[in-house]
Enzyme design. Structure first.
Site, PDB file in Angstrom:
ATOM      1  N   SER A 140      -9.994  -0.433   7.298  1.00  0.00           N
ATOM      2  CA  SER A 140      -9.346  -0.270   5.989  1.00  0.00           C
ATOM      3  C   SER A 140      -8.659  -1.508   5.451  1.00  0.00           C
ATOM      4  CB  SER A 140      -8.323   0.867   6.046  1.00  0.00           C
ATOM      5  OG  SER A 140      -8.954   2.119   6.010  1.00  0.00           O
ATOM      6  N   SER A 163      -9.410   1.968   3.102  1.00  0.00           N
ATOM      7  CA  SER A 163      -8.490   2.739   2.289  1.00  0.00           C
ATOM      8  C   SER A 163      -7.434   1.877   1.584  1.00  0.00           C
ATOM      9  CB  SER A 163      -7.783   3.784   3.151  1.00  0.00           C
ATOM     10  OG  SER A 163      -7.003   3.143   4.154  1.00  0.00           O
ATOM     11  N   LYS A 195       0.842  -1.206   0.000  1.00  0.00           N
ATOM     12  CA  LYS A 195       0.000   0.000   0.000  1.00  0.00           C
ATOM     13  C   LYS A 195       0.875   1.253   0.000  1.00  0.00           C
ATOM     14  CE  LYS A 195      -3.863   1.998   2.715  1.00  0.00           C
ATOM     15  NZ  LYS A 195      -4.634   1.862   3.985  1.00  0.00           N
TER      16      LYS A 195
END
Lengths: 436, 436
Positions: free
Chosen positions: B174, B150, B81
């Site tokens: 997330s 996210s 990420k």
């Protein structure tokens, strides 16, 4: 003769700048003069440029002239430890690995300082990655002695009147101990009161941002900015005006045998003086649950530091000091059960804190074993800081007396976790009464 | 016909590479082919270069050829990420403020991956600063639907077979929510088990690194590397071999009215199926102390995020989304007493966790209200994640069934804080029995 500007408090300087009695540029020049005079022998800064500081001061003066005062620190220079990110200044973390590091944005605490009108006058020397291998900084009271660490440069900068305020960080005793050795006031807040975003991590559980100043009033001012708690600015003045006196306890802690004779005598005589001045006194005894806190703090620190520095250890080990590699190896050898038990002991002690404090609002104890040790090879021993730090107690250092080497001693004032306002109030009272 | 390499598990790929049955280069090429085929419509990556990935794979192949296998992930590509620092790849945090950001060193979790022989195949799209404003990623099961967030790109990358493993982060939901929406397995560990150094902070209390994979066995493999707990790698296999069955409870939580009919039916039928397969069953009732956890999690998140992003808010507000500015404003408006009470509620619930779990080793509940909502404007609602996350419970997502839109549903498996090994063991059992 008037006192030089660089000897005035941050509170006073901010008031004078706000009132138009002096410009930030003139104030800043006064600090720069001191830096030019003495920094070559103290080496408080990892990065400093006089022109940049003056330029920023002039910008802030233009804002004031246009009635655009940013906040309670407008125009006040602040020295910032070099393990705290600054986007417009190099941030070397005290390690050759980060010699060319340019952060993309300021640490949150620096953002808060600037939002309040403060500015960064320079980056101060940190021990390697805020651990135990010292940088070049010397103690302003005697250059043959350590300034303490890891916030070595911040403590020395405030002691040498290079800045009225400085930021540092503490994982074991890295704010309180250098403040004691350098004879300045310091504040280590309760966990998470000050945002840590943009501070190079060591121990995720214990790293905290703290501040150095030359009075508790100034610490309350900077704490109000860093914790976004405006009322804290006025806590010391309100408490002193109230005429109230705190209830105090004092203890040489279970590690009394590590303290010097002068430290023990200073603790006892200062506490007695405070009682004579009206403080209520309560006895401190250490509940058994607090046994082992010192070792537990060490366990948490080495375990977490070994993990936080996984990348440095994996690819840049040749650029780490042997002392730090050894600490990481220790941390890798700790099994997770031992680590979790250490964390649990910290939580158990926080839950049992009333058993230690009893009626006391604050507890007094040594900030360090004594005055600053001779030599620059070690930053001294955080033995009197580790246990409180793991519990999450906020702490102040109040300079008080002299030790065997003729250097400053520090009294550590401790409050229950979260009792930061009470700590600042009682600290201001203690400061005032010890001066009486 | 043999299954394509990019459909095999990370565990299997690591074994094959270690045995010399396949090279990391060939494995990596298989993932790259999938990326070339489908990434244009999914947009999982914020940064990806095929040549770089192949070059790294070849380097790792040379090490294996010289009998220098680094560790249990040797040669396995991992998608990371983009709020996690990588020194040799751009790290944009999903924000134009960091468009040119080049970290000086990898995040600690990336260091641990590399130390174990893994490598970063690309950086995956994160919602803006790992908050709520989505990036361009689409759900691999239906591009008209959100992948969740996210950790949008990491969930999508594993779902689309662009990588066998991915790292993400969770502050509210997330990791678990996008895994549910994309139909992949995910693991959010207990607080502080995985080092966070080098992850862009939001909520200092709650930010955690988690992982995505296509089986619980693979999650245990990556968890063993990230938490430096080698034994965890074997937990699923040992538990399955033992023939033991876990004691489970299930609950639609006090927020059952937010769940879709298919989600509630899937929870019930899956739990019943597990009981039929031998799981012991215990009733779950919510102690009153757990009331308010949802609101408390939100309070802690906005309060801390407002402080962590102080610099961005102060100088680069024009580059923040209106949604994030609004969240920061909310956080600045929360008074500290409310924040501290919220933290205290989280701690009180952690202390009272046995009152909720009772005899259960793990609790089953929805991972999200239902399948992925249509549209890319929102990443969905973390309502089923927030309460557990504040308590500090580790969590798994196990894909299970389909929702109203025909997209995957997720079963959330929760353990007591610190019971990660038990969670991985029970999760492997649940995965196996649901497939039966």
């Amino acid at each position: 003769m008037r006192e030089p500007l660089n000897r005035l408090s941050a509170t006073r300087l901010a008031q004078m700048i706000a009132a138009g009695d002096v410009t930030s540029e003139v104030v800043t020049r006064s600090f720069i003069d001191a830096i030019h005079d003495r920094n070559a022998s103290i080496e408080a800064f990892a990065w400093f440029e006089a022109d940049r500081a003056l330029e920023t001061a002039r910008e802030l003066d233009r804002l004031i002239a246009n009635d655009r005062r940013r906040g309670p620190l407008h125009g006040v220079p602040v020295a910032v430890k070099d393990n705290i990110d600054t986007a417009d200044m190099p941030t070397g973390y005290g390690s050759p690995i980060f010699a060319t590091h340019k952060p993309n944005i300021d640490a949150a605490c620096v953002g808060l300082l600037k939002d309040a009108g403060g500015f960064v006058i320079g980056k101060t020397v940190t021990a390697e990655l805020a651990n135990f291998t010292p940088g070049p900084t010397r103690n302003p009271h005697n250059p043959a002695h350590t300034p303490g660490g890891s916030s070595s440069g911040s403590a020395a900068a405030v002691a040498a009147h290079f800045a009225p305020l400085a930021l540092g960080t503490q994982t074991a005793g890295s704010v309180i101990r250098p403040a004691a050795f350098c004879g300045v006031f310091a504040y280590k807040p309760s966990p998470r009161l000050v945002p840590r975003c943009g501070v190079k991590p060591n121990s995720d559980t214990m790293d905290e941002v703290g501040a150095f100043a030359r009075s508790v009033e100034d610490l309350a001012l900077v704490a109000s900015v860093l914790a976004l708690k405006p009322a804290w600015k006025d806590v010391p003045a309100q408490y002193l005006a109230s005429g109230a006196a705190p209830t105090i306890g004092w203890t040489a802690t279970p590690h009394a045998n590590a303290a010097s004779a002068s430290m023990l005598a200073t603790l006892e005589s200062s506490a007695q003086k405070l009682v004579q001045r009206g403080a209520r006194h309560t006895e401190i005894t250490w509940p058994r649950v607090f046994d082992g806190l010192f070792d537990a703090q060490k366990t948490v620190q080495v375990y977490e530091t070994a993990r936080a520095l996984a990348a440095e250890y994996t690819y840049r080990r040749d650029l780490l000091s042997a002392r730090l590699v050894d600490l990481i190896d220790q941390g890798r050898a700790v099994d997770t059960r031992t680590y979790i038990e250490a964390l649990q002991l910290g939580r158990a002690c926080a839950a049992a804190i009333d058993g230690l404090f009893g009626a006391a609002e604050v507890v007094l104890c040594p900030s360090a074993p004594g005055d600053a040790p001779r030599g620059l090879g070690s930053t001294g021993d955080p033995i009197f800081n580790r246990p409180w730090h793991l519990i999450g107690c906020p702490a102040l250092n109040i300079p008080c007396g002299r030790g065997e080497a003729g250097l400053p001693l520090g009294l550590q004032v401790i409050a229950r976790p979260g009792d930061d306002a009470k700590l600042l109030a009682a600290g201001a009272w203690i400061e005032a009464k010890l001066k009486d």
